[in-house]
Design a protein around this motif. Structure first.
Motif, short mmCIF file in Angstrom:
data_model
loop_
_atom_site.label_atom_id
_atom_site.label_comp_id
_atom_site.label_asym_id
_atom_site.label_seq_id
_atom_site.Cartn_x
_atom_site.Cartn_y
_atom_site.Cartn_z
N MET A 1 31.29 44.55 46.41
CA MET A 1 32.75 44.57 46.60
C MET A 1 33.34 45.61 45.65
SD MET A 1 35.26 41.34 45.99
CE MET A 1 35.11 40.60 47.59
N PHE A 2 34.11 46.55 46.20
CA PHE A 2 34.71 47.60 45.39
C PHE A 2 36.20 47.30 45.21
CE2 PHE A 2 31.14 49.52 47.62
CZ PHE A 2 30.43 50.06 46.55
N GLU A 3 36.65 47.30 43.98
CA GLU A 3 38.06 47.00 43.69
C GLU A 3 38.61 48.11 42.79
OE1 GLU A 3 40.70 44.86 44.37
OE2 GLU A 3 41.64 46.24 42.96
N ALA A 4 39.74 48.69 43.23
CA ALA A 4 40.31 49.82 42.49
C ALA A 4 40.90 49.39 41.15
CB ALA A 4 41.39 50.48 43.34
N GLY A 5 41.36 48.14 41.06
CA GLY A 5 42.02 47.69 39.83
C GLY A 5 41.05 47.04 38.86
N PRO A 6 41.55 46.65 37.69
CA PRO A 6 40.71 46.03 36.67
C PRO A 6 40.57 44.52 36.87
CG PRO A 6 42.93 46.25 35.84
CD PRO A 6 42.96 46.83 37.23
N GLN A 7 39.53 43.94 36.28
CA GLN A 7 39.45 42.48 36.22
C GLN A 7 40.39 42.01 35.11
OE1 GLN A 7 35.52 40.71 36.10
NE2 GLN A 7 36.33 38.81 35.21
N VAL A 8 41.34 41.12 35.44
CA VAL A 8 42.33 40.70 34.45
C VAL A 8 42.23 39.22 34.09
CG1 VAL A 8 43.96 42.53 35.11
CG2 VAL A 8 44.13 40.29 36.22
N THR A 9 41.31 38.51 34.75
CA THR A 9 41.18 37.07 34.46
C THR A 9 39.71 36.69 34.35
OG1 THR A 9 41.11 36.54 36.81
CG2 THR A 9 43.27 36.38 35.74
N GLU A 10 39.49 35.56 33.76
CA GLU A 10 38.15 34.94 33.73
C GLU A 10 38.32 33.53 34.26
OE1 GLU A 10 34.52 35.03 33.75
OE2 GLU A 10 35.30 36.79 32.66
N PRO A 11 37.67 33.14 35.37
CA PRO A 11 36.77 33.91 36.20
C PRO A 11 37.49 35.03 36.97
CG PRO A 11 37.25 31.80 37.24
CD PRO A 11 37.88 31.77 35.88
N ALA A 12 36.69 35.95 37.50
CA ALA A 12 37.24 37.08 38.24
C ALA A 12 38.10 36.59 39.40
CB ALA A 12 36.09 37.94 38.77
N GLY A 13 39.28 37.18 39.55
CA GLY A 13 40.13 36.89 40.71
C GLY A 13 40.94 35.62 40.62
N ALA A 14 40.89 34.95 39.46
CA ALA A 14 41.64 33.69 39.33
C ALA A 14 43.15 33.95 39.33
CB ALA A 14 41.25 32.99 38.03
N SER A 15 43.92 32.91 39.64
CA SER A 15 45.38 33.04 39.62
C SER A 15 45.85 33.24 38.18
CB SER A 15 46.03 31.79 40.20
OG SER A 15 47.42 31.88 39.98
N VAL A 16 46.66 34.27 38.00
CA VAL A 16 47.23 34.53 36.67
C VAL A 16 48.17 33.39 36.25
CG1 VAL A 16 48.80 36.13 35.48
CG2 VAL A 16 46.93 37.02 36.87
N ARG A 17 48.69 32.67 37.24
CA ARG A 17 49.58 31.54 36.91
C ARG A 17 48.85 30.46 36.13
NH1 ARG A 17 51.67 29.75 42.57
NH2 ARG A 17 52.99 28.28 41.46
N ASN A 18 47.52 30.43 36.20
CA ASN A 18 46.78 29.39 35.47
C ASN A 18 46.62 29.70 33.99
OD1 ASN A 18 46.39 28.16 37.94
ND2 ASN A 18 44.42 29.14 38.29
N ILE A 19 46.95 30.93 33.57
CA ILE A 19 46.76 31.29 32.16
C ILE A 19 47.86 30.61 31.35
CG2 ILE A 19 46.68 33.20 30.49
CD1 ILE A 19 45.81 35.04 32.81
N ALA A 20 47.45 29.77 30.41
CA ALA A 20 48.45 28.97 29.66
C ALA A 20 49.18 29.81 28.61
CB ALA A 20 47.76 27.78 29.00
N ASP A 21 48.46 30.72 27.96
CA ASP A 21 49.05 31.48 26.86
C ASP A 21 50.01 32.55 27.42
OD1 ASP A 21 49.39 32.55 24.24
OD2 ASP A 21 48.07 34.18 24.82
#
Ligand code: FAD
Length: 521
Positions: free
Chosen positions: A33-53
């Motif tokens: 799978m090729f993605e132009a953007g960066p990985q910004v979450t762990e796990p990959a592709g997770a909802s950013v809304r789940n980040i508590a901090d």
């Protein structure tokens, strides 16, 4: 035949659905799978809304914003000339296609068009509403019994919940007041109800929202057979689909970390790079069916914010229930949504979707002297989605002589509302006023958002029953005339509709992936 190799372009929910179904269907296949953007979450592709901090959440969003990602641009392989400081920006985590800097798209008629540039795509930033299409929203040439299986499979991939926040007494009271107002006008089964969402409810009443990570599922679990055959390459921009003699043979990819380009050979190429950038990639690859980029639709959005009325709510919710609700909300201050309701699309008389989000605070700073400031019952942000009737005139054109910020043919969006849409927008505005008055006092009255605000862009690679020039792909998402090339995403949806489109697009991806697996077998 040797084990098939599959290239997937784009890591949003749709590319992820293809990867999952193909790997589970073909025991020896390999997917890159090729993605132009960066990985910004762990796990990959997770909802950013789940980040508590909050700081980590803000960072993940900013790094997803491509040309509008501030100081992170250089590390994302974005040319230094693309400078757009101080511009009007899009919803957090996304960037405006017409961002105003060098290489921006031209979108004066569709100014709010936005996209995301990160692993998980817009699916790392979405609201997770996944209603099913109904009546004429459904793709007319997919048989009903097969559709039922496809949509159920899509719901499972997205971790569907029909009952999210259904125990919220305020959510229940909102449904009750809306039923009093509208119930008698709506067909059985299509009245006010909870909005189906994607995610996993937690014991404390909060949600872990779904992203591409949940769709990928076992592909991200190190140790599984599927994970061993799956590779996700971020900061990898696909510049061209290579094809010869009517058959796709692979992709040319630029590694944005090094600037090096290479050819990746594949037996199947899946393009799921959103409703603007997928047709752009086909165009750049000299794959140009007449309907490519045309028939653009979205949902026009009429929204408002309402402070819930103390007397009306007090008649339906006890003080003790309210105290419990507020205590629950306080546990998860990072996520503003506390109950989600809707009135779905139905025909003939209600060709709209109403989405009602209950939150403790309005989405904007309210003057402390405002009569509704600090309302202890909270607020609803709600909006009617209004359909756009597909026309060849609406769409995106690509210019071979003017390159965009990524060095691909730049886009110009041409779009206009017709009498058909303005009449339905007027009707939705009247209904929204009624809904607001049924629930409380307006903090912000009904208003139409600029074109492109829905973030649900459809039709630009629509599927059709026959290759008659009005579609790009067949009913299994295979591009007409090019073997081994499948397209995915909201761009495939050919109908005028008001449902949030991701569930439908995942269902279409399941159909496309199953058919592709059969061919590769
Ligand atoms: P995307 O998720 O957009 O992913 C496409 C990916 O392809 C991107 O990551 C992009 O960087 C990558 N890409 C593009 N070009 C290339 C290339 N040449 N090479 C490599 N990679 C490339 N939908 C709903 O149904 N319900 C909702 O409640 C909802 N709410 C939303 C709220 C917000 C704030 C946003 C932003 C969107 C919302 N959406 C919602 C829309 C939903 O997110 C999309 O329908 C969904 O993400 C589409 O999935 P996709 O995989 O087709 O595309």
């Amino acid at each position: 035949m040797t084990a098939p190799t599959i290239a997937v372009v784009g890591s949003g929910p749709i590319g992820s659905a293809y990867a999952r179904v193909l790997l589970e269907s073909l025991p020896d296949a390999r997917v890159v799978m090729f993605e132009a953007g960066p990985q910004v979450t762990e796990p990959a592709g997770a909802s950013v809304r789940n980040i508590a901090d909050p700081a980590q959440k803000a960072l993940a969003r900013e790094r997803s914003q491509g040309p509008q990602s501030g100081t992170h641009r250089e590390s994302l392989g974005i040319p230094a000339g693309v400078v757009v400081e101080g511009m009007f920006t899009a919803r957090e985590g996304t960037f405006l296609l017409d961002f105003g800097g060098e290489g921006a798209a031209h979108a004066a008629t569709f100014p709010a068009a936005a996209a995301a540039n990160n692993v998980g795509g817009q699916g790392a930033h979405w609201t997770c509403a996944i209603p099913r299409p109904a009546f004429s929203e459904k793709v007319p040439f997919i048989p009903d019994d097969e559709w039922e299986d496809l949509i159920s499979t899509a719901e499972a991939l997205l971790h569907h919940r029909a009952d999210a926040f259904s125990d919220s007494p305020i959510g229940t009271a909102i449904r009750s007041l809306l039923t009093d107002e509208f119930g008698a006008e709506l067909p059985e089964g299509y009245g006010p109800s909870t909005l189906p969402v994607a995610g996993d409810p937690q014991p404390d009443g909060s949600m872990v929202w779904a992203g591409a990570d949940m769709v990928l599922g076992p592909l991200l679990d190190q140790g599984t057979d599927e994970a061993a055959r799956f590779e996700l390459r971020d900061l990898s921009l696909v510049r061209r689909i290579e094809h010869a003699n009517g058959r796709a043979v692979g992709v040319t990819v630029e590694d944005l970390r090094t600037g090096e380009s290479s050819f990746f050979a594949a037996d199947l190429v899946v393009v799921a790079a959103d409703a603007f950038r997928s047709p752009q990639l086909l165009w750049a690859s000299d794959i140009r069916p007449p309907a490519l980029g045309r028939y653009l639709t979205e949902h026009h959005v009429v929204i408002c914010t309402v402070a819930l009325d103390a007397e009306k709510m007090g008649g339906l919710v006890t003080d003790e229930q309210l105290a419990r609700e507020l205590a629950r909300r306080a546990q998860n201050a990072a996520d503003p949504v506390a109950a989600v309701n809707r009135i779905p699309f139905s025909e003939p008389d209600h060709p709209f979707s109403l989405q009602v989000m209950y939150a403790e605070n309005p989405p904007f700073q309210l003057d402390p002297t405002h009569p509704s400031a600090g309302n202890r019952w909270g607020y609803v942000n709600m909006g009617y989605g209004v359909r756009k009737h597909p026309r060849a005139e609406d769409g995106v054109r690509f210019d071979d002589d003017e390159l965009d910020w990524r060095g691909l043919p730049n886009m110009t969006i041409e779009y206009a509302l017709t009498d058909a849409e303005t009449a339905e927008i007027d009707e939705a505005t009247v209904r929204l006023r009624r809904a607001g008055e049924a629930l409380g006092a307006f903090v912000a009255g009904p208003r139409l958002l600029p074109n492109g605000s829905s973030l649900h862009y459809m039709g630009t690679m629509r599927m059709g029953k026959t290759d008659d020039g009005t579609s790009v792909a067949d009913p299994w998402s295979r591009v007409w005339g090019i073997d081994g090339l499948v397209v995915g995403g909201n761009a495939l949806i050919p109908t005028a509709n008001t449902m949030n489109p991701t569930l439908t697009s995942v269902a279409l991806a399941v159909r496309g992936a199953r058919a592709a697996a059969q061919t590769l077998r």
